[in-house]
Write a protein that holds these residues in place. Sequence first.
Motif: not given
Length: 278
Positions: A27-29, A66, A69, A72, A76, A81, A84, A87
Amino acid sequence: MKSVFVLLALFILIASISAHSKPIKILVEDAWPPFAFKKGDHPVGMSVDIVRSAFKNVGEKIELVQVPYTRCIAQTQTGKYVACFNSARSKELDEKVIFPKEPLFKSKGLVVANTITAKKKPAKVKDLEGNSVALPAEFPFGKEFDENQSINKVFTSSDLTSLMMLKSNRVSFAAIDEYVYYYYLKNNPEFKNQFQIVLEMSEEPIYVHFSKSHKESKELIKKFELGLAMLKASNGYNDILEDWVGMKGQKRVQIFSFQPKMQAFERTPVLPTKEYTD
């Protein structure tokens, strides 16, 4: 000769860690330029390039998903997932997820003023009291700033909005992350010579965090730590920074990396200069 054997051992280690046949989903913001944001339907950004390059160094394919956040963090924590980013480490988050040894980067909060209208530079955060300071909502700049109720904080929808307000003299100052600041200077010619940095605030390391409950976390975090160390010990790390924030922004960076002890990875850190003009 010794360095040759160490280098060979590293390659054996990488080869011995079996890569996944399918890309691992991370995951990514989705809304923090220049670190990670959407361009069309694709994730782009400085952190995106760093993470992709780190995993590529160890032969691991990843697929970035995506999300906002807050999701995200939540997905996790539950183990849906494996990882991420971006952070910031905290006591609360330490109880929920695992952080690697090294951050993607470290970044300072800045206070900037309008070059033309600024009358007096604040020497410390307390000097901002009674003045209007634009900043994005819910972004931390350190306890001294965040908990000071005497600073007239004007919360905005984005850092770009903060800078536009400062340019038009609608606020006295803007609080902004240093890389975000240099990103907008690089990509907005109308900001040239408009602002000056008047104060530096707290520095924050930014990480990829890993799930405590996902079965592949322990293996993947080792791969990531190795791949990131290799990237930071090469020219590729600074090249990525320069691509996104320009030469001036890149010069602010220090390499905080744990580096493998071998001649092939020896490198002189890039130290930030003392003063910067805009």
